[in-house]
Design a protein around this motif. Structure first.
Motif, PDB file in Angstrom:
ATOM      1  N   TYR A   1       4.428  -0.636  -1.648  1.00  0.00           N
ATOM      2  CA  TYR A   1       3.560  -1.638  -2.152  1.00  0.00           C
ATOM      3  C   TYR A   1       4.023  -1.790  -3.587  1.00  0.00           C
ATOM      4  O   TYR A   1       3.787  -3.078  -4.270  1.00  0.00           O
ATOM      5  CB  TYR A   1       2.092  -0.628  -2.718  1.00  0.00           C
ATOM      6  N   SER A   2       4.684  -0.823  -4.305  1.00  0.00           N
ATOM      7  CA  SER A   2       5.487  -1.137  -5.457  1.00  0.00           C
ATOM      8  C   SER A   2       6.729  -0.398  -5.744  1.00  0.00           C
ATOM      9  O   SER A   2       6.849   0.806  -4.983  1.00  0.00           O
ATOM     10  CB  SER A   2       4.328  -0.615  -6.737  1.00  0.00           C
TER      11      SER A   2
ATOM     12  N   SER B   1       2.332   8.583  -2.624  1.00  0.00           N
ATOM     13  CA  SER B   1       1.352   7.855  -2.385  1.00  0.00           C
ATOM     14  C   SER B   1      -0.210   8.706  -2.556  1.00  0.00           C
ATOM     15  O   SER B   1       0.214   9.822  -2.661  1.00  0.00           O
ATOM     16  CB  SER B   1       1.142   7.402  -0.875  1.00  0.00           C
TER      17      SER B   1
ATOM     18  N   GLY C   1       4.337   3.772  -3.081  1.00  0.00           N
ATOM     19  CA  GLY C   1       5.094   3.592  -4.170  1.00  0.00           C
ATOM     20  C   GLY C   1       6.536   4.054  -3.904  1.00  0.00           C
ATOM     21  O   GLY C   1       6.607   5.045  -3.318  1.00  0.00           O
TER      22      GLY C   1
ATOM     23  N   LYS D   1       6.093  -0.029   4.672  1.00  0.00           N
ATOM     24  CA  LYS D   1       5.820  -1.163   3.556  1.00  0.00           C
ATOM     25  C   LYS D   1       5.386  -0.535   2.336  1.00  0.00           C
ATOM     26  O   LYS D   1       4.651   0.072   2.131  1.00  0.00           O
ATOM     27  CB  LYS D   1       4.389  -1.654   4.142  1.00  0.00           C
TER      28      LYS D   1
ATOM     29  N   SER E   1      -2.183   4.756   1.952  1.00  0.00           N
ATOM     30  CA  SER E   1      -2.100   3.318   1.645  1.00  0.00           C
ATOM     31  C   SER E   1      -1.303   3.233   0.338  1.00  0.00           C
ATOM     32  O   SER E   1      -1.294   4.054  -0.554  1.00  0.00           O
ATOM     33  CB  SER E   1      -3.399   2.811   1.464  1.00  0.00           C
ATOM     34  N   GLN E   2      -1.022   2.167  -0.119  1.00  0.00           N
ATOM     35  CA  GLN E   2      -0.169   1.664  -1.318  1.00  0.00           C
ATOM     36  C   GLN E   2       0.925   2.759  -1.598  1.00  0.00           C
ATOM     37  O   GLN E   2       0.767   3.447  -2.438  1.00  0.00           O
ATOM     38  CB  GLN E   2      -1.257   1.689  -2.472  1.00  0.00           C
TER      39      GLN E   2
END
Length: 297
Positions: free
Chosen positions: A130-131, A76, A56, A128, A53-54
């Protein structure tokens, strides 16, 4: 190979049917011998193990005299992981134009490459992100991106505008050359040396928590790539200023750069980004004090 071709055309002025120099021929034959090894090279495209998740995206840029490079990594980290997972995604290298360009401008062009690379990744990939964080070892580039309120030369202004069209100044961070994996892509090394470097694994420090990442540097606002304060402050004293005089195209630019450095040393909180007459006079006195012991002992 592109660097070799550029060197042949620019240095020797050869035409396509002319015989090249023995040194250039030896470089070409050495590169040719490595082609079978390069054909056998493969890169694992399974980016992460398990559910993540999240994610970068970290994009690094660098450009010494001969090559411009941008390289991107996915990062990640799960809550129960001590270190983050880091995976090489893509790297690109280009040779500068035939016409001469200063290193600060090449570094700025490499930053544009990094932004375009990020846009390509976002457009073509389904992951996707995140940053997104951008890294450059050029303090000039970081300063220019944070100095949009000041007048800049057309070349600089156009490229800074493109950078800030899809990124924010807060996304740009400084990293030393030794910690910048994009520096590897600018070297003339073979595939074996490339595998032994951090090009495919990414920098070890990026696997650590953000507290262990390279520290931010104090910014000195610049108006273009020629206004680059080559002044390095080790301690908060004027006497330890070291100036690379040849880096400045005029005395006025030198005065402005030293004045901004003195703001930092004296920890002055200015009421305006513009320099006052008093600040410029103090900068001139500081320059004279530095020059006199050296040229008039």
């Amino acid at each position: 190979m592109r660097s070799l071709l550029k060197n042949i055309w620019s240095k020797f002025g050869l035409r396509w049917y002319d015989q090249i120099e023995p040194e250039s021929e030896a470089r070409f034959l050495k590169w040719k011998e490595l082609l079978p090894t390069m054909a056998e090279t493969s890169i694992n495209r399974k980016y992460f193990s398990g559910i993540v998740s999240q994610i970068g995206l970290h994009v690094f840029a660098d450009a010494p005299k001969d090559t411009m490079c941008a390289v991107a990594y996915f990062r990640s980290q799960q809550n129960d992981e001590i270190q983050a997972q880091l995976f090489f995604f893509i790297g690109k290298c280009r040779v500068p134009p035939m016409r001469h360009m200063s290193i600060p401008r090449l570094e700025l062009q490499a930053a544009v490459m990094a932004v375009r690379l990020k846009s390509q990744i976002v457009k073509e990939h389904e992951i996707k992100i995140y940053s997104c964080t951008f890294w450059s070892d050029s303090t000039t580039v970081i300063q220019l991106i944070n100095s949009t309120q000041r007048k800049q030369q057309v070349f600089v202004a156009n490229r800074v505008a493109e950078i800030l069209d899809t990124t924010d100044a807060s996304q740009w961070k400084h990293v030393s050359g030794a910690n910048n994996p994009a520096d590897i892509g600018t070297r003339q090394i073979n595939i074996e040396e490339l595998w032994q470097s951090e090009w495919f694994t990414g920098p070890a420090w990026l696997r650590e928590s953000e507290e262990n990442w390279p520290k931010e540097i104090p910014l000195v606002l610049a108006s273009d790539d020629d206004v680059h304060p080559s002044v390095f402050v080790n301690e908060a004293t004027e006497s330890e200023l070291t100036v690379e005089w040849n880096r400045f195209s005029s005395f006025n630019r030198l005065v402005n750069s030293v004045a901004y450095i003195l703001r930092f040393i004296w920890r002055v909180r200015p009421t305006s980004l513009l320099l006052s007459v008093e600040e410029r006079e103090n900068a001139k006195r500081t320059i004279f004090n530095l020059v006199q012991p050296r040229d008039f002992p």
